[in-house]
Write a protein that holds these residues in place. Sequence first.
Motif, PDB file in Angstrom:
ATOM      1  N   GLN A  91     -16.382   2.382   3.270  1.00  0.00           N
ATOM      2  CA  GLN A  91     -15.148   3.363   3.448  1.00  0.00           C
ATOM      3  C   GLN A  91     -14.775   3.662   4.674  1.00  0.00           C
ATOM      4  O   GLN A  91     -13.604   3.718   4.943  1.00  0.00           O
TER       5      GLN A  91
ATOM      6  N   SER B 113     -14.803  -0.604  -5.361  1.00  0.00           N
ATOM      7  CA  SER B 113     -14.122   0.048  -6.443  1.00  0.00           C
ATOM      8  C   SER B 113     -14.620   1.532  -6.291  1.00  0.00           C
ATOM      9  O   SER B 113     -13.856   2.568  -6.224  1.00  0.00           O
TER      10      SER B 113
ATOM     11  N   ASP C 170     -13.034   3.533  -3.897  1.00  0.00           N
ATOM     12  CA  ASP C 170     -11.395   3.843  -3.799  1.00  0.00           C
ATOM     13  C   ASP C 170     -10.626   2.710  -3.161  1.00  0.00           C
ATOM     14  O   ASP C 170      -9.517   3.024  -2.940  1.00  0.00           O
TER      15      ASP C 170
ATOM     16  N   THR D  93      -7.701  -1.200 -10.478  1.00  0.00           N
ATOM     17  CA  THR D  93      -6.795  -0.585  -9.561  1.00  0.00           C
ATOM     18  C   THR D  93      -6.725  -1.529  -8.394  1.00  0.00           C
ATOM     19  O   THR D  93      -6.256  -1.037  -7.229  1.00  0.00           O
TER      20      THR D  93
END
Length: 228
Positions: A28, A55, A58, A88
């Motif tokens: 992160q 994932s 994010d 994503t």
Amino acid sequence: MRSPRYARLSLDWGPTLIDASASLAIIQEAISTYPGVVVTTGLNISGSVLLDLASRSDFAGAVVFVDTGYHFPQTLSLWEELRDRYVTMHFITLCADNPPDTLYRSDPELCCSLNKVAPLEDYLAEHRVPAVLNARTRVSSPGRRDLRVVEHGSRVRINPLVEWSYEDLEDYLEDRGIPYHPLYREGYLSMGCWPCTGPVQPGQDPRSGRFKGQGRSECGIWLGADKA
């Protein structure tokens, strides 16, 4: 998944019982600190763990894999399976300009340079990638026992899984039902191209299945970084 007997016999230190939250925090921070950071993977079991952690963080950037033209069919199938799972993220397959040949027989190091190292370096340079997230661990090779979380060089290399043991990786994959390379169960603890990769024998280090008889343990992608 139960740990292959090869992994248990080849390691001389025990599991670390890692807390995944520390690796999540590293990922992160990398995402927020280095816009344009990419994930690179050779599809070892640590690579599957890294993709899942990314994932969960994010991450919606590029996941880069180099198709050398010599990968096991299982490797390419796993790449497609992971791509379908983590929709994503932007999965990118790189290929060398030169078609597959038999260079691996006469000059395997040059083969790595042309078919694996060059496509990745060209991509990173063209897209001005500031940092790379990768799945290397200290247990994967005696030469990586001093691996740091952050390495500096032509670009920053971030290694969020450095402290993970094979049991940590296996337990995480099993707990979350994540696909991993099927040849791992057959003793392929470090996955590369089929001409230069074999299973690890009991008592050997996990990377001994790579580049047998060539006097090296790295393809060249991760050489030359300064530690920080």
